[in-house]
Design an enzyme around this catalytic site. Structure first.
Site, PDB file in Angstrom:
ATOM      1  N   ASP A  22       0.689  -0.605  -0.188  1.00 56.12           N
ATOM      2  CA  ASP A  22       0.039   0.051   0.064  1.00 56.12           C
ATOM      3  C   ASP A  22       1.069   1.738  -0.211  1.00 56.12           C
ATOM      4  O   ASP A  22       2.056   0.743   0.580  1.00 56.12           O
ATOM      5  CB  ASP A  22      -1.157  -0.053   0.835  1.00 56.12           C
ATOM      6  CG  ASP A  22      -2.139   1.080   0.777  1.00 56.12           C
ATOM      7  OD1 ASP A  22      -2.210   1.584   0.001  1.00 56.12           O
ATOM      8  OD2 ASP A  22      -3.363   1.297   2.022  1.00 56.12           O
ATOM      9  N   ASN A  70     -10.862  -3.494  -6.300  1.00 58.83           N
ATOM     10  CA  ASN A  70     -10.006  -2.062  -6.811  1.00 58.83           C
ATOM     11  C   ASN A  70     -10.736  -1.675  -8.077  1.00 58.83           C
ATOM     12  O   ASN A  70     -10.141  -1.012  -8.707  1.00 58.83           O
ATOM     13  CB  ASN A  70      -8.400  -2.189  -7.328  1.00 58.83           C
ATOM     14  CG  ASN A  70      -7.649  -2.863  -5.610  1.00 58.83           C
ATOM     15  OD1 ASN A  70      -6.702  -3.362  -5.846  1.00 58.83           O
ATOM     16  ND2 ASN A  70      -8.025  -1.564  -5.006  1.00 58.83           N
TER      17      ASN A  70
END
Ligand code: FPP
Length: 253
Positions: A22, A70
């Site tokens: 991330d 996503n």
């Protein structure tokens, strides 16, 4: 009990390491660039971390590259990520083989373009006999999807007479997940402290490590820091500390 950790100098490397990568977007934005620039730099960190993990004795590495959720990102970012995966797999396939990295892309691959699916099949075939480290790249992956899919497979096998539902137990569920083995250490970079639907079943007893480093900056030293933390953990799997250390007279072992 499975081989949980492999000694590497004074550091204990996890047998199965999982990473939530991330911070790509923030890394790029801090430099006044588009988010995609951060993903591209993130691909370099992927290369570094694969090499360092294999060198330090990790036997299985699962990287969260793209979650089932996503797809909700801006169209341009999603298509840039798909192109990046495809280019990465194509470019790295030979190096992965030469370094003994058996590579699988895990997740619901049916949503990918035909050409990406072909790239995936090629790298999986090319590296299938490698045995230094197993690399799982989780793409269009979600932990709940994985568990649901395992149950669907079990039901199908039952209807084909390949298994009996009376035999249903935790091992059988694990065997039908796209990543069957338990995670020993899960790292999340980028400062957030959540596991975001990653390897929910497999991480039941994982040690969790959260790093503030943004993924594109992540390197071997960051990994060593996480392994340092892992080395200090006493993994009890529900037992008492005395049992684990075999000091308790009531220890059944
Ligand atoms: C999360 O950071 C990252 C992703 C959703 C994509 C991960 C992709 C890579 C590391 C690039 C290439 C990967 C492979 C396997 C070749 P974010 O975009 O959510 O960052 P932010 O929290 O700063 O916005």
């Amino acid at each position: 009990m499975q081989d949980l950790a492999i000694k590497s100098g004074s550091l204990v490397a996890p047998r199965h390491l999982a990473i939530i990568m991330d911070g790509n977007g923030r890394w790029a934005q801090m430099r006044g660039k588009q988010r995609v620039f951060g993903h591209k730099e993130g691909a370099n960190a992927v290369r570094r971390v694969i090499t360092a993990s294999a060198k330090m004795g990790v036997k299985e590495l699962t990287l969260f590259a793209f979650s089932s959720e996503n797809w909700k990102r801006p169209k341009l970012e999603v298509s840039a990520l798909m192109t990046l995966f495809s280019e990465y797999i194509k470019k790295e396939a030979n190096a992965l083989k030469e370094n003994g990295i058996r590579t699988r892309i895990v997740g619901d691959k049916t949503k990918f373009s035909k050409s990406l699916q072909e790239q995936i099949s090629k790298v999986e075939e090319l590296t299938k006999d490698c045995n230094v480290m197993q690399l799982n790249i989780a793409a269009n992956y979600g932990g709940r999807w994985d568990i649901l899919d395992a149950f669907k497979q079990i039901i199908t096998k039952n209807s084909q007479g390949l298994l009996n539902l009376n035999e249903l137990n935790e091992d059988l569920v694990s065997q039908n997940l796209c990543v069957p083995s338990d995670v020993d250490l899960m790292i999340r970079t980028g400062g957030e402290k959540r596991i975001s639907n990653f390897l929910l079943w497999q991480a039941a007893y994982a040690e969790l490590y959260f790093s503030n480093t943004l993924w594109p900056d992540y390197d071997e030293d960051d990994l060593k820091e996480a392994f340092q933390f892992f080395s200090t953990r006493e993994r009890r799997f529900g037992m008492t500390s005395a049992q684990v250390q075999n000091k308790d007279p009531n220890n059944a072992n």
